[in-house]
Design a protein around this motif. Structure first.
Motif, PDB file in Angstrom:
ATOM      1  N   LEU A 187      -5.538  -5.818  -2.516  1.00 15.75           N
ATOM      2  CA  LEU A 187      -4.210  -6.398  -2.779  1.00 15.75           C
ATOM      3  C   LEU A 187      -3.135  -5.788  -1.900  1.00 15.75           C
ATOM      4  CD1 LEU A 187      -3.462  -6.895  -6.582  1.00 15.75           C
ATOM      5  CD2 LEU A 187      -4.304  -8.516  -4.910  1.00 15.75           C
ATOM      6  N   ARG A 188      -3.323  -4.522  -1.522  1.00 11.99           N
ATOM      7  CA  ARG A 188      -2.298  -3.730  -0.820  1.00 11.99           C
ATOM      8  C   ARG A 188      -1.055  -3.574  -1.702  1.00 11.99           C
ATOM      9  NH1 ARG A 188      -4.265  -0.867   0.666  1.00 11.99           N
ATOM     10  NH2 ARG A 188      -2.832  -0.095   2.234  1.00 11.99           N
ATOM     11  N   LEU A 189      -1.136  -2.684  -2.646  1.00 13.38           N
ATOM     12  CA  LEU A 189       0.019  -2.405  -3.496  1.00 13.38           C
ATOM     13  C   LEU A 189       0.072  -0.909  -3.813  1.00 13.38           C
ATOM     14  CD1 LEU A 189       2.437  -3.706  -4.883  1.00 13.38           C
ATOM     15  CD2 LEU A 189       1.037  -4.020  -6.933  1.00 13.38           C
ATOM     16  N   GLY A 231       0.846  -1.201   0.000  1.00  9.51           N
ATOM     17  CA  GLY A 231       0.000   0.000   0.000  1.00  9.51           C
ATOM     18  C   GLY A 231       0.875   1.242   0.000  1.00  9.51           C
ATOM     19  N   SER A 232       0.312   2.385  -0.415  1.00  7.55           N
ATOM     20  CA  SER A 232       1.060   3.650  -0.299  1.00  7.55           C
ATOM     21  C   SER A 232       1.393   3.904   1.151  1.00  7.55           C
ATOM     22  CB  SER A 232       0.227   4.848  -0.770  1.00  7.55           C
ATOM     23  OG  SER A 232      -0.404   4.590  -1.957  1.00  7.55           O
ATOM     24  N   ASP A 233       0.561   3.380   2.029  1.00 11.66           N
ATOM     25  CA  ASP A 233       0.795   3.628   3.451  1.00 11.66           C
ATOM     26  C   ASP A 233       2.171   3.132   3.893  1.00 11.66           C
ATOM     27  OD1 ASP A 233      -1.658   4.820   3.586  1.00 11.66           O
ATOM     28  OD2 ASP A 233      -2.679   3.157   4.580  1.00 11.66           O
ATOM     29  N   ILE A 259       4.474  14.121  -3.709  1.00 13.27           N
ATOM     30  CA  ILE A 259       3.175  14.410  -4.318  1.00 13.27           C
ATOM     31  C   ILE A 259       2.385  13.104  -4.335  1.00 13.27           C
ATOM     32  CG2 ILE A 259       1.962  15.397  -6.296  1.00 13.27           C
ATOM     33  CD1 ILE A 259       4.574  16.735  -7.107  1.00 13.27           C
ATOM     34  N   ASP A 260       1.337  13.067  -3.539  1.00 13.86           N
ATOM     35  CA  ASP A 260       0.501  11.868  -3.445  1.00 13.86           C
ATOM     36  C   ASP A 260      -0.579  11.952  -4.521  1.00 13.86           C
ATOM     37  OD1 ASP A 260      -1.206   9.791  -2.810  1.00 13.86           O
ATOM     38  OD2 ASP A 260      -1.150  10.155  -0.653  1.00 13.86           O
ATOM     39  N   GLU A 261      -0.419  11.119  -5.549  1.00 19.89           N
ATOM     40  CA  GLU A 261      -1.353  11.126  -6.691  1.00 19.89           C
ATOM     41  C   GLU A 261      -2.289   9.922  -6.663  1.00 19.89           C
ATOM     42  OE1 GLU A 261       1.266  13.587 -10.021  1.00 19.89           O
ATOM     43  OE2 GLU A 261       1.121  11.410 -10.236  1.00 19.89           O
ATOM     44  N   ALA A 262      -2.795   9.585  -5.478  1.00 19.94           N
ATOM     45  CA  ALA A 262      -3.684   8.422  -5.353  1.00 19.94           C
ATOM     46  C   ALA A 262      -4.876   8.514  -6.308  1.00 19.94           C
ATOM     47  CB  ALA A 262      -4.176   8.288  -3.909  1.00 19.94           C
ATOM     48  N   TYR A 263      -5.325   9.755  -6.600  1.00 23.89           N
ATOM     49  CA  TYR A 263      -6.539   9.947  -7.414  1.00 23.89           C
ATOM     50  C   TYR A 263      -6.235  10.485  -8.802  1.00 23.89           C
ATOM     51  CZ  TYR A 263      -8.620   9.201  -2.895  1.00 23.89           C
ATOM     52  OH  TYR A 263      -8.963   8.641  -1.688  1.00 23.89           O
ATOM     53  N   ILE A 264      -4.980  10.470  -9.231  1.00 29.05           N
ATOM     54  CA  ILE A 264      -4.592  11.152 -10.478  1.00 29.05           C
ATOM     55  C   ILE A 264      -5.345  10.622 -11.693  1.00 29.05           C
ATOM     56  CG2 ILE A 264      -2.623   9.625 -10.989  1.00 29.05           C
ATOM     57  CD1 ILE A 264      -2.659  13.429 -11.481  1.00 29.05           C
ATOM     58  N   GLN A 288       1.601   6.739  -6.017  1.00 32.55           N
ATOM     59  CA  GLN A 288       0.342   6.300  -6.620  1.00 32.55           C
ATOM     60  C   GLN A 288      -0.039   4.969  -5.981  1.00 32.55           C
ATOM     61  OE1 GLN A 288       0.485   6.388 -10.932  1.00 32.55           O
ATOM     62  NE2 GLN A 288       0.965   8.581 -11.005  1.00 32.55           N
ATOM     63  N   THR A 289      -1.212   4.454  -6.346  1.00 27.88           N
ATOM     64  CA  THR A 289      -1.693   3.257  -5.653  1.00 27.88           C
ATOM     65  C   THR A 289      -2.559   2.403  -6.574  1.00 27.88           C
ATOM     66  OG1 THR A 289      -2.991   2.463  -3.766  1.00 27.88           O
ATOM     67  CG2 THR A 289      -3.691   4.533  -4.751  1.00 27.88           C
ATOM     68  N   PHE A 290      -2.619   1.123  -6.286  1.00 29.98           N
ATOM     69  CA  PHE A 290      -3.555   0.242  -6.985  1.00 29.98           C
ATOM     70  C   PHE A 290      -4.928   0.225  -6.289  1.00 29.98           C
ATOM     71  CE2 PHE A 290       0.300  -1.157  -8.956  1.00 29.98           C
ATOM     72  CZ  PHE A 290      -0.079  -1.676 -10.192  1.00 29.98           C
ATOM     73  N   SER A 291      -5.063   1.000  -5.208  1.00 28.99           N
ATOM     74  CA  SER A 291      -6.272   0.901  -4.378  1.00 28.99           C
ATOM     75  C   SER A 291      -7.479   1.644  -4.923  1.00 28.99           C
ATOM     76  CB  SER A 291      -5.988   1.437  -2.973  1.00 28.99           C
ATOM     77  OG  SER A 291      -4.994   0.675  -2.340  1.00 28.99           O
ATOM     78  N   LYS A 292      -7.295   2.617  -5.813  1.00 29.65           N
ATOM     79  CA  LYS A 292      -8.418   3.442  -6.225  1.00 29.65           C
ATOM     80  C   LYS A 292      -8.818   3.110  -7.670  1.00 29.65           C
ATOM     81  CE  LYS A 292      -8.150   4.979  -2.153  1.00 29.65           C
ATOM     82  NZ  LYS A 292      -7.340   6.020  -1.553  1.00 29.65           N
ATOM     83  N   ALA A 293      -8.233   3.762  -8.661  1.00 28.65           N
ATOM     84  CA  ALA A 293      -8.660   3.543 -10.051  1.00 28.65           C
ATOM     85  C   ALA A 293      -8.498   2.075 -10.477  1.00 28.65           C
ATOM     86  CB  ALA A 293      -7.862   4.446 -10.988  1.00 28.65           C
ATOM     87  N   ASN A 334      -6.480  16.350  -3.945  1.00 34.58           N
ATOM     88  CA  ASN A 334      -6.406  16.225  -2.493  1.00 34.58           C
ATOM     89  C   ASN A 334      -7.614  15.455  -1.938  1.00 34.58           C
ATOM     90  OD1 ASN A 334      -5.297  16.792   0.102  1.00 34.58           O
ATOM     91  ND2 ASN A 334      -6.819  18.423   0.376  1.00 34.58           N
ATOM     92  N   ASN A 335      -7.334  14.644  -0.923  1.00 33.99           N
ATOM     93  CA  ASN A 335      -8.352  13.981  -0.140  1.00 33.99           C
ATOM     94  C   ASN A 335      -8.430  14.733   1.197  1.00 33.99           C
ATOM     95  OD1 ASN A 335      -9.878  12.218   1.376  1.00 33.99           O
ATOM     96  ND2 ASN A 335      -8.451  10.498   1.247  1.00 33.99           N
ATOM     97  N   PRO A 336      -9.546  15.250   1.641  1.00 35.18           N
ATOM     98  CA  PRO A 336     -10.929  14.992   1.209  1.00 35.18           C
ATOM     99  C   PRO A 336     -11.533  16.073   0.323  1.00 35.18           C
ATOM    100  CG  PRO A 336     -10.991  16.068   3.331  1.00 35.18           C
ATOM    101  CD  PRO A 336      -9.535  16.026   2.904  1.00 35.18           C
TER     102      PRO A 336
END
Ligand SMILES: *Cc1c(COP(=O)(O)O)cnc(C)c1O
Length: 353
Positions: free
Chosen positions: A217-219, A80-82, A179-184, A206-211, A154-156
């Motif tokens: 999976l946690r990646l 995860g990005s975490d 730069i956290d692009e989780a939602y890019i 970036q993350t596999f968790s959103k789009a 940005n979240n939220p």
């Protein structure tokens, strides 16, 4: 700007002899692997789950590199990005000495992870426009400021941060800019992934968790200079990405087209949902969103939240968050989810008008 990564890495990390796993010491083809104390008889599961996974995730990174248009040596993968967030603190911030800057309201893990690592937080709230307060950020920076966290979109709040402002920070800050692009993928804005060669102090998350639809999976991904990636690799647990996650991510990466179809659909539904909310008399504002959620300012937000809970609908209550008074964060759901939500909100209005 003089950027020197060696000045930023924690001395204990710079001097560290990283753990050398069995797979590090020998990674070629062999007939008989007796170097890792695995169970050579197999496992209750099919295939090769009795073996440790690739500690460097070479296959996943090679495929991801093609998708992102960069080379694999600029990629770090985390649980995860975490995990990437935590590793950035552990690699660059000396506990109870260094500090970092965050710009609330933003993603909660930057703060939690700082507390876990005993790193001082300097909070420079976003402006009412949800953009960066560059003047105060500049004033807050001191010689112990190692990281600046920017979440865009940005979240939220859902908005993208002005590119010029991010570039100003990248060009002037001697520490690391994340730069956290989780939602890019839901945004019309360009990713910073293509700017890695331009900025030695840039880390893009970036993350596999959103789009990608793979939160289970946690990646997570971090993209940065090879020098920064090398530091993260020293600190990470040797087998941080498990075998099934690596296999499934490889499979998912074959389906970029399907993911892009989902992204288009979610963006269309987001915009349609915003139109519907805008027509509701109790809704005071629907903030523009570049993400797969909407931030909605609504009369009696907490009561609406609780009413929807009784109907089995869970939103994120942000009504007590700075700059988000009376706001609910609403993830764009399936067509069915969205219909149920809108009907329930119309029920609420009927009961309260
Ligand atoms: C959801 C989210 C993440 C994703 O975290 P993972 O650990 O990869 O699931 C990261 N950053 C932001 C801003 C998010 O909203």
């Amino acid at each position: 700007m003089l950027f020197n990564l060696n000045d930023l890495v924690r001395p204990n990390i710079a001097q560290l002899t990283p753990y050398s796993s069995a797979r590090d010491e020998y990674s070629g083809e062999a007939k008989v692997f007796l170097d890792a104390n695995e169970n050579s008889l197999g496992s209750p599961l099919p295939k090769w789950y009795n073996r440790y996974p690739d500690p460097h995730q070479v296959a996943v990174k090679n495929k991801l590199a093609v998708v992102k248009g960069i080379t694999a040596e600029h990629i770090f993968l985390g649980n995860g990005s975490d995990e990437c967030i935590d590793l950035l603190y552990r690699s660059f911030c000396i506990p109870s000495k260094d500090n970092v800057i965050i710009c609330p309201p933003t993603y909660g893990m930057y703060e939690v992870s700082a507390h876990i690592n005993d790193i001082e937080l300097k909070k420079i709230p976003l402006l009412p426009s949800f953009q960066l307060n560059l003047v105060e950020i500049e004033q807050a920076i001191d010689s112990n400021t190692k990281l600046i966290w920017i979440c865009s979109p940005n979240n939220p709040t859902g908005n993208s941060i002005n590119r010029i402002d991010i570039e100003t920070i990248l060009n002037n800050f001697k520490g690391i800019v994340i730069i956290d692009e989780a939602y890019i993928n839901f945004s019309k804005q360009k990713s910073f992934v293509q700017e890695l060669t331009e900025y030695p102090n840039l880390v893009v998350l970036q993350t596999f968790s959103k789009a990608w639809g793979l939160a289970g999976l946690r990646l997570g991904m971090a993209f940065a200079s090879t020098a920064i990636i090398e530091v993260l690799n020293r600190v990470k647990p040797p087998y941080n990405i498990n075998q099934s996650t690596q296999e499934l991510a490889l499979k998912a990466l074959e389906e970029v087209g399907q993911v892009n179809d989902m992204i288009r659909l979610l963006v269309d539904m987001r915009d349609a949902l915003a139109d519907v909310f805008n027509l509701m008399p109790t809704v005071q504002e629907v903030y523009p969103s570049d993400a797969n959620f909407l931030l909605v300012k609504i009369k009696d937000a907490r009561k609406v939240y609780e009413f929807l809970l009784t109907k089995g609908i869970v939103l994120r209550d942000r009504s007590n968050v700075q700059l988000c008074n009376d706001c609910l964060r609403i993830t764009v759901g399936s067509e069915h989810d969205n219909t149920i939500l809108v009907e329930a909100m119309q029920d609420w209005y009927q009961l309260n008008s």
